[in-house]
Design an enzyme around this catalytic site. Structure first.
Site, PDB file in Angstrom:
ATOM      1  CD  GLU A   1     -42.940  -5.956 -40.945  1.00  0.00           C
ATOM      2  OE1 GLU A   1     -42.306  -6.978 -40.660  1.00  0.00           O
ATOM      3  OE2 GLU A   1     -43.649  -5.349 -40.121  1.00  0.00           O
ATOM      4  CB  CYS A   2     -48.268  -3.410 -43.759  1.00  0.00           C
ATOM      5  SG  CYS A   2     -50.068  -3.388 -43.878  1.00  0.00           S
TER       6      CYS A   2
END
Length: 784
Positions: free
Chosen positions: A336-337
């Site tokens: 994520e991210c």
């Protein structure tokens, strides 16, 4: 039904008034008094909860109606505050500020109303005095469902200044429970995404102590506690991760979760769900750990600041290689991210993991806000059409070098990349709101077995298929070799004696016989080396033939890997091998890449206390046997050789080890008596004389010509391949082509069972032109 404990919400008229200062300070001060304090944060923020956890000694928790649904807020608060004496909920932005266009959804006021919690309002009075009374009165009367029960004045310039505000507030009936003076010592540093996480600050503990003292001195904590006890009784069923998910097996596979200073973002409930789904959660620090935790079967790379630590992350080359191999091997991986950026080929100007053919770079514009997302296709976490809510918060941008299957479809376009074993995107999702994401991931982790290290090309060469999968020379065996094999059967009544073969092999390589050990193929050699010692840290250079790796694993060793990368032609970089590796295995030429590493590069792997095993199984198939170490004498060096492929005798199992006499003697002591058959020993003698060496060179020359023609044909068709020297070619034909070739009557070796490669690669054995033409014709019929 479980009752909620005493509770309060810390809010403010707007960002920047000191909510975090007061909320964390109250948590730390109450904890110092011996109370069990549960800290919570309204909204998607990861950073403030890190300070909460440090202040309370309990896991950080978020309460966000948009991310998890309003109906889950009370159950999550019940779950997170279980056993606590008091719950302190820090708000977000201004009291009534929530998702734009939603009437205040996911605002502090929304959560205060859902949880029936009194509000402690923090007001920065540094730039006004009586006006703040009007602001407080306006906030108190804005929504009858929200009760402001007390005020803390922050940044008071003087006692006279504070008295003016207190007097103005008196008619509202809302008590002032504290006045904080200006104090630069408690400020927390910021960066491009907000506050610096607590885990990144060595002084965080000292800051919390100062905060606790400040709150104890300037805030009426007894009144704050009494205010929390005014919260009405509210009972419900606590959220239970064990109800949301189930274990996919009785095993407890390990999910490796990135942590440390560079990766600080993650929701506590995510990891509780994974544990409830039968997984063990083990943290590792990408800045310092050289490998993944033992038994890793899944990877979770949450958000954080890899762009800030890019140089330090890039310097940990051993871990970069381990992650590249794991992702390429199909290990279930969620990023994520910041995790997405870390997996890219580079992050800014420095190297990333390289598991994604993409580049991450800083952007001048911050991407921030809630998002709705839809899964465009089935993938590791979601099924086609699944809708989720999430949050974006990043200042990097990722550019893919070629089209990819996106992880999510957002209102403004696709996001990330996903497939059966990978889900990487910028979108932060709170899995408590979508426990099926955790279930899908955990199921994949339970099912993961890693690359099939026991898969070999002969499995693919089924009757009726033209065989380009097995690297056995297709021409007839020499008459003299067949005669020697047949003659060996005449002596089958006696146990085989390896001494003649050992002497012949020693003479062939110019070594004393004490430095040679005949083996039942290279496979026995790999098994002997695997059992030679209790290796502390064996390392296999991949992608390469999987036999040595499988042998080490079978012997009970945890094997580390170093991955050679396609972007630099699968070259070997000795500096990437961990310094403490006591066994290093490398192929030369490497199977399946065909890369021939320079002998000098291989010598750089040698060092005191380390054994280096060089697998030269295909070197006799290259004219002149360049870059060989078979006749060299170095402490710790072993070389494995095989007669199987070049002499078309895979059923005979003839191989041998060369090298360090102490190691050769130790391996011989482990060898089962008479493990090498009489035909294999006869082949070793016959294939070591001058006649055999001349024939071997003729075969090698013929193979080189055949390879040259195959290389030209692939180039003409625009098919990328590795410029190697071996009698096989590693080509990147694209996903699905391996299967399509089989449907067209052609067997090539699938490459996704080699660590570091995926299903877009195949290995093609070199064959005579008339057979190669049939392969090319089939390839031309397949859309790519």
């Amino acid at each position: 039904m479980v009752p909620l404990p005493p509770r309060l919400v810390v809010a403010a008229p707007a960002s920047g008034h000191g909510k975090t200062t007061v909320a964390v300070g109250v948590m730390a001060a109450l904890t110092a008094r011996g109370l069990r304090v549960s800290g919570h944060k309204v909204g998607p923020d990861y950073i403030d909860p890190g300070y909460h956890a440090l202040a309370t000694g309990r896991p950080a928790r978020n309460l966000d109606p948009y991310l998890v649904g309003a109906d889950r807020i009370v159950p999550l608060l019940l779950h997170g505050s279980a056993g606590a004496d008091i719950a302190v909920i820090e708000g977000v932005m201004g009291l009534f500020d929530g998702r734009l266009g939603s009437g205040g959804e996911a605002s502090t006021a929304h959560v205060a109303a859902l949880t029936a919690s009194p509000v402690l309002l923090v007001a920065d009075i540094s730039h006004a005095s009586r006006t703040h009374a009007a602001v407080v009165a306006g906030l108190a009367g804005f929504d009858p469902a929200v009760r402001i029960a007390g005020v803390v004045l922050n940044q008071a310039g003087s006692a006279r200044h504070a008295d003016e505000v207190v007097a103005a507030l008196r008619p509202t009936g809302i008590p002032v429970l504290g006045v904080l003076p200006r104090d630069a010592d408690i400020e927390t540093p910021s960066r491009h995404l907000g506050l610096v996480p607590a885990a990144e600050r060595d002084e965080s503990g000292a800051v919390l102590q100062r905060l606790a003292r400040l709150i104890e001195q300037h805030v009426d904590l007894d009144a704050v506690s009494a205010m929390a006890r005014q919260a009405p009784d509210l009972a419900g069923a606590a959220w239970d991760p064990a109800v949301e998910v189930h274990a996919g097996s009785s095993a407890r596979p390990v999910v490796a979760v990135a942590g440390g200073r560079a990766f600080t973002f993650g929701y506590t409930e995510t990891f509780e769900l994974l544990r409830a789904a039968g997984c063990e959660v083990a943290c590792f620090d990408p800045l310092t750990d050289a490998g993944l935790p033992a038994g890793t079967a899944g990877i979770y790379l949450g958000g954080g600041f890899p762009e800030v630590y890019a140089a330090e992350l890039a310097a940990n080359t051993a871990l970069l290689g381990a992650l590249r191999e794991a992702v390429a091997a199909g290990m279930p991986t969620v990023a994520e991210c910041g995790g997405l950026a870390y997996l890219c080929r580079n992050v800014g100007e420095v190297a990333g993991v390289g598991a994604l053919d993409a580049a991450a770079a800083m952007s001048p514009r911050l991407t921030l806000g809630y998002r709705t997302a839809t899964a465009p296709a089935d993938n590791l976490l979601a099924r086609a059409g699944d809708r989720v809510t999430g949050h974006e918060f990043h200042r990097t941008r990722v550019a893919f070098s070629c089209p990819v299957d996106p992880a999510w479809q957002l209102p403004d376009g696709p996001d990330g990349v996903a497939g059966p074993s990978l889900h990487a995107s910028y979108l932060h999702t709170h899995w408590a709101g979508y426990p099926r994401l955790a279930q899908h991931f955990a199921d994949a982790v339970h099912a993961f077995t890693g690359p099939d290290l026991h898969h070999h090309g002969d499995v693919e060469a089924k009757p009726g298929l033209l065989d380009f999968a097995v690297n056995v020379y297709t021409g007839p065996r020499p008459d003299w070799l067949d005669a020697a094999l047949h003659a060996s059967l005449q002596d089958a009544t006696a146990y085989p004696d390896a001494s003649a073969a050992r002497d012949a092999l020693a003479a062939r390589h110019g070594l004393p016989s004490t430095e040679v050990l005949p083996t039942a193929g290279a496979s026995e050699a790999f098994d002997l080396v695997a059992r030679l010692r209790r290796w502390r840290r064996p390392v296999v250079i991949h992608p390469q033939y999987t036999g040595p790796h499988a042998a080490l694993a079978a012997a009970g060793h945890r094997v580390d890997t170093v991955l050679c990368r396609p972007e630099d032609g699968f070259a070997l970089h000795p500096a990437e091998v961990p310094d403490d590796a006591d066994l290093v295995v490398v192929g030369n030429p490497t199977n399946p890449t065909g890369v021939l590493h320079p002998a000098e590069t291989l010598r750089r792997l040698l060092r005191p206390g380390r054994v280096v095993l060089v697998d030269e199984a295909f070197l006799d198939a290259i004219p002149g046997e360049p870059e060989t170490l078979s006749g060299e004498r170095h402490p710790g060096l072993l070389v494995s050789r095989s007669l199987t492929k070049h002499w078309s005798i895979p059923g005979v199992r003839a191989g041998y080890l060369l090298g360090d006499p102490g190691l050769i003697a130790a391996a011989a002591r482990l060898q089962v008596p008479w493990s090498v058959s009489a035909p294999a020993l006869a082949a070793m003698v016959s294939c070591s004389d001058e006649r055999a060496l001349a024939e071997s060179e003729l075969r090698a020359g013929q193979l080189a010509l055949w390879r040259c023609e195959l290389d030209k044909a692939l180039t003409a068709r625009g098919v990328p391949f590795v410029a190697g020297s071996a009698p096989y070619v590693l080509a990147r034909v694209g996903d699905g082509v391996h299967r399509a070739l089989r449907e067209n009557g052609i067997a090539v070796r699938r490459a996704d069972t080699f660590p570091g490669l995926d299903s877009t690669w195949v290995r093609i054995a070199v064959r005579p032109p008339e057979l190669t033409d049939q392969l090319l014709a089939a390839l031309d019929r397949i859309p790519r």
